[in-house]
Design a protein around this motif. Structure first.
Motif, PDB file in Angstrom:
ATOM      1  N   PHE A 193       0.824  -1.209   0.000  1.00  0.00           N
ATOM      2  CA  PHE A 193       0.000   0.000   0.000  1.00  0.00           C
ATOM      3  C   PHE A 193       0.858   1.258   0.000  1.00  0.00           C
ATOM      4  CE2 PHE A 193      -3.600  -2.606   1.825  1.00  0.00           C
ATOM      5  CZ  PHE A 193      -4.397  -2.453   0.716  1.00  0.00           C
ATOM      6  N   ILE A 194       1.989   1.242   0.729  1.00  0.00           N
ATOM      7  CA  ILE A 194       2.875   2.413   0.746  1.00  0.00           C
ATOM      8  C   ILE A 194       3.439   2.667  -0.647  1.00  0.00           C
ATOM      9  CG2 ILE A 194       5.081   3.271   1.615  1.00  0.00           C
ATOM     10  CD1 ILE A 194       4.448   1.843   4.263  1.00  0.00           C
ATOM     11  N   ILE A 195       3.891   1.606  -1.318  1.00  0.00           N
ATOM     12  CA  ILE A 195       4.428   1.765  -2.678  1.00  0.00           C
ATOM     13  C   ILE A 195       3.334   2.235  -3.635  1.00  0.00           C
ATOM     14  CG2 ILE A 195       5.439   0.524  -4.627  1.00  0.00           C
ATOM     15  CD1 ILE A 195       6.813  -1.287  -2.570  1.00  0.00           C
ATOM     16  N   TYR A 196       2.147   1.669  -3.483  1.00  0.00           N
ATOM     17  CA  TYR A 196       1.062   2.013  -4.414  1.00  0.00           C
ATOM     18  C   TYR A 196       0.628   3.468  -4.250  1.00  0.00           C
ATOM     19  CZ  TYR A 196      -3.517   2.029  -6.590  1.00  0.00           C
ATOM     20  OH  TYR A 196      -4.600   2.346  -7.357  1.00  0.00           O
ATOM     21  N   PHE A 197       0.390   3.882  -2.998  1.00  0.00           N
ATOM     22  CA  PHE A 197      -0.143   5.231  -2.795  1.00  0.00           C
ATOM     23  C   PHE A 197       0.928   6.308  -2.902  1.00  0.00           C
ATOM     24  CE2 PHE A 197      -3.492   2.751  -0.638  1.00  0.00           C
ATOM     25  CZ  PHE A 197      -4.586   3.275  -1.285  1.00  0.00           C
ATOM     26  N   SER A 198       2.199   5.963  -2.692  1.00  0.00           N
ATOM     27  CA  SER A 198       3.256   6.970  -2.799  1.00  0.00           C
ATOM     28  C   SER A 198       3.796   7.103  -4.220  1.00  0.00           C
ATOM     29  CB  SER A 198       4.404   6.630  -1.844  1.00  0.00           C
ATOM     30  OG  SER A 198       4.968   5.369  -2.179  1.00  0.00           O
ATOM     31  N   TYR A 199       3.793   6.019  -4.986  1.00  0.00           N
ATOM     32  CA  TYR A 199       4.373   6.062  -6.330  1.00  0.00           C
ATOM     33  C   TYR A 199       3.382   5.656  -7.424  1.00  0.00           C
ATOM     34  CZ  TYR A 199       7.465   5.046 -10.261  1.00  0.00           C
ATOM     35  OH  TYR A 199       8.030   5.022 -11.491  1.00  0.00           O
ATOM     36  N   GLY A 200       2.611   4.605  -7.163  1.00  0.00           N
ATOM     37  CA  GLY A 200       1.797   4.030  -8.230  1.00  0.00           C
ATOM     38  C   GLY A 200       0.736   4.957  -8.776  1.00  0.00           C
ATOM     39  N   ILE A 201       0.037   5.675  -7.897  1.00  0.00           N
ATOM     40  CA  ILE A 201      -1.063   6.528  -8.354  1.00  0.00           C
ATOM     41  C   ILE A 201      -0.540   7.673  -9.213  1.00  0.00           C
ATOM     42  CG2 ILE A 201      -2.814   8.166  -7.545  1.00  0.00           C
ATOM     43  CD1 ILE A 201      -3.432   6.310  -5.296  1.00  0.00           C
ATOM     44  N   ARG A 202       0.550   8.296  -8.762  1.00  0.00           N
ATOM     45  CA  ARG A 202       1.067   9.468  -9.476  1.00  0.00           C
ATOM     46  C   ARG A 202       1.776   9.112 -10.774  1.00  0.00           C
ATOM     47  NH1 ARG A 202       4.330  12.520  -4.830  1.00  0.00           N
ATOM     48  NH2 ARG A 202       4.878  10.357  -4.364  1.00  0.00           N
ATOM     49  N   HIS A 203       2.196   7.868 -10.933  1.00  0.00           N
ATOM     50  CA  HIS A 203       2.897   7.449 -12.145  1.00  0.00           C
ATOM     51  C   HIS A 203       2.103   6.402 -12.929  1.00  0.00           C
ATOM     52  CE1 HIS A 203       6.079   9.146  -9.612  1.00  0.00           C
ATOM     53  NE2 HIS A 203       6.736   9.385 -10.725  1.00  0.00           N
ATOM     54  N   SER A 204       0.814   6.332 -12.724  1.00  0.00           N
ATOM     55  CA  SER A 204       0.004   5.342 -13.424  1.00  0.00           C
ATOM     56  C   SER A 204      -0.289   5.807 -14.847  1.00  0.00           C
ATOM     57  CB  SER A 204      -1.304   5.100 -12.674  1.00  0.00           C
ATOM     58  OG  SER A 204      -2.097   6.274 -12.665  1.00  0.00           O
ATOM     59  N   ALA A 205      -0.500   4.845 -15.734  1.00  0.00           N
ATOM     60  CA  ALA A 205      -0.835   5.171 -17.123  1.00  0.00           C
ATOM     61  C   ALA A 205      -2.174   5.888 -17.218  1.00  0.00           C
ATOM     62  CB  ALA A 205      -0.856   3.892 -17.966  1.00  0.00           C
ATOM     63  N   GLU A 206      -3.124   5.516 -16.344  1.00  0.00           N
ATOM     64  CA  GLU A 206      -4.427   6.173 -16.354  1.00  0.00           C
ATOM     65  C   GLU A 206      -4.316   7.629 -15.937  1.00  0.00           C
ATOM     66  OE1 GLU A 206      -8.411   6.398 -17.136  1.00  0.00           O
ATOM     67  OE2 GLU A 206      -7.037   4.719 -17.477  1.00  0.00           O
ATOM     68  N   GLY A 207      -3.428   7.890 -14.954  1.00  0.00           N
ATOM     69  CA  GLY A 207      -3.233   9.272 -14.534  1.00  0.00           C
ATOM     70  C   GLY A 207      -2.616  10.116 -15.628  1.00  0.00           C
ATOM     71  N   ARG A 208      -1.623   9.556 -16.338  1.00  0.00           N
ATOM     72  CA  ARG A 208      -1.024  10.298 -17.443  1.00  0.00           C
ATOM     73  C   ARG A 208      -2.023  10.507 -18.567  1.00  0.00           C
ATOM     74  NH1 ARG A 208       3.420   6.816 -16.396  1.00  0.00           N
ATOM     75  NH2 ARG A 208       2.839   5.519 -18.175  1.00  0.00           N
ATOM     76  N   HIS A 209      -2.893   9.519 -18.780  1.00  0.00           N
ATOM     77  CA  HIS A 209      -3.912   9.646 -19.823  1.00  0.00           C
ATOM     78  C   HIS A 209      -4.881  10.779 -19.492  1.00  0.00           C
ATOM     79  CE1 HIS A 209      -6.617   8.507 -23.021  1.00  0.00           C
ATOM     80  NE2 HIS A 209      -7.607   8.394 -22.155  1.00  0.00           N
ATOM     81  N   SER A 210      -5.306  10.851 -18.219  1.00  0.00           N
ATOM     82  CA  SER A 210      -6.230  11.920 -17.833  1.00  0.00           C
ATOM     83  C   SER A 210      -5.571  13.285 -17.911  1.00  0.00           C
ATOM     84  CB  SER A 210      -6.749  11.664 -16.419  1.00  0.00           C
ATOM     85  OG  SER A 210      -5.679  11.660 -15.489  1.00  0.00           O
ATOM     86  N   ASN A 211      -4.279  13.365 -17.542  1.00  0.00           N
ATOM     87  CA  ASN A 211      -3.579  14.641 -17.654  1.00  0.00           C
ATOM     88  C   ASN A 211      -3.418  15.050 -19.103  1.00  0.00           C
ATOM     89  OD1 ASN A 211      -3.283  14.836 -14.883  1.00  0.00           O
ATOM     90  ND2 ASN A 211      -1.324  13.747 -14.871  1.00  0.00           N
ATOM     91  N   GLY A 212      -3.166  14.078 -19.969  1.00  0.00           N
ATOM     92  CA  GLY A 212      -3.076  14.389 -21.389  1.00  0.00           C
ATOM     93  C   GLY A 212      -4.383  14.900 -21.946  1.00  0.00           C
ATOM     94  N   ASP A 213      -5.497  14.326 -21.472  1.00  0.00           N
ATOM     95  CA  ASP A 213      -6.809  14.809 -21.908  1.00  0.00           C
ATOM     96  C   ASP A 213      -7.044  16.229 -21.445  1.00  0.00           C
ATOM     97  OD1 ASP A 213      -8.479  11.596 -21.514  1.00  0.00           O
ATOM     98  OD2 ASP A 213      -7.261  12.427 -23.137  1.00  0.00           O
ATOM     99  N   ASP A 214      -6.567  16.552 -20.203  1.00  0.00           N
ATOM    100  CA  ASP A 214      -6.746  17.911 -19.704  1.00  0.00           C
ATOM    101  C   ASP A 214      -5.956  18.900 -20.545  1.00  0.00           C
ATOM    102  OD1 ASP A 214      -6.803  16.809 -16.239  1.00  0.00           O
ATOM    103  OD2 ASP A 214      -8.396  16.926 -17.744  1.00  0.00           O
ATOM    104  N   ASP A 215      -4.689  18.474 -20.908  1.00  0.00           N
ATOM    105  CA  ASP A 215      -3.878  19.373 -21.717  1.00  0.00           C
ATOM    106  C   ASP A 215      -4.510  19.593 -23.078  1.00  0.00           C
ATOM    107  OD1 ASP A 215      -0.786  17.937 -20.431  1.00  0.00           O
ATOM    108  OD2 ASP A 215      -2.111  19.517 -19.632  1.00  0.00           O
TER     109      ASP A 215
END
Length: 253
Positions: A193-215
């Motif tokens: 859980f520490i690895i997931y919530f500290s690194y996984g969420i911010r570097h997930s492909a879904e997160g980058r996809h949503s940021n790309g949509d915002d841009d």
């Protein structure tokens, strides 16, 4: 791994992880089968005309339906609608959570209170009967809710009885494992859980996809903001061209 660690401890860790995964799969089968189906409307001129004509009358009706769907009352639990809705999905989510709690209590009682049950202690017999009856009633209430009618390649049969029985067996086998296994499992889960919530969420492909949509949305909005200025400038340029052309033609004449 078997060379570095104790074989029994390693097998117990593999067992508890596998049983937890199977329990989560069975739980997700229960939840997803009772979710409503959302399909995007297909465009056609006739449907568009009907939608435009009925939009005003549908607004008030949809508000009434939303208010009714948010109410969790006994009538909706015992006599649900024929098709799955948000209300029935929320009811199933609540019942599945209650079912998991009842299974955990039943497994702990059977594992650590079996001596009291064998001695026919009144409190153990009463608690066992209460948990079993609550388990059966919860499964029957889930069974009364409408299922999703969408057909896929494979569908689990005997819903919700088979997934509920699977969760019961898996959690019971997990409770049978030793306390040291649960401590190791808790430590590994905490690290995960520490690895997931500290690194996984911010570097997930879904997160980058949503940021790309915002841009892309921001770029589109910038283009849309520039378009009106260009539209305003274009009539002025056309007027100047017309004046120049008309002056040229008169001079030639």
């Amino acid at each position: 791994m078997a060379f570095l660690f104790d074989l029994k401890a390693l097998v117990d860790m593999m067992s508890i992880g596998t049983l937890l995964a199977y329990s989560l799969v069975a739980t997700c089968v229960l939840i997803l089968r009772y979710q409503p189906t959302y399909e995007g409307p297909k465009y056609s001129p006739e449907k568009a005309a009907l939608a435009a004509a009925e939009r005003e009358s549908a607004v008030s009706e949809s508000r009434i339906n939303m208010i009714e769907e948010n109410r969790f009352h006994l009538q909706a639990l015992m006599n649900p609608s024929s098709l799955p809705t948000e209300q029935t999905a929320n009811i199933v989510n609540f019942l599945v959570g209650l079912l998991a709690c009842l299974i955990c209590g039943l497994s702990v009682l059977i594992t650590y209170g079996i001596h009291f049950i064998a001695k026919l202690e009144p409190w153990s017999i009463g608690l066992l009967a209460l948990l079993v009856v609550s388990f059966v009633v919860t499964v029957l209430l889930i069974q009364r809710q409408p299922q999703n009618q969408q057909k896929v390649a494979f569908m689990v049969p005997l819903l919700p009885f088979l997934p509920s029985f699977s969760i019961l067996v898996n959690i019971y086998l997990m409770v049978q494992l030793s306390g040291e296994t649960w401590i190791r499992f808790s430590i590994w889960m905490a690290l995960g859980f520490i690895i997931y919530f500290s690194y996984g969420i911010r570097h997930s492909a879904e997160g980058r996809h949503s940021n790309g949509d915002d841009d892309s949305c921001s770029e589109n909005s910038g283009l849309q903001e520039k378009n009106p200025i260009e539209e305003v400038d274009e009539p002025e340029n056309t007027n100047e061209r017309d004046q120049f052309l008309s002056h040229e033609r008169t001079s030639e004449c």
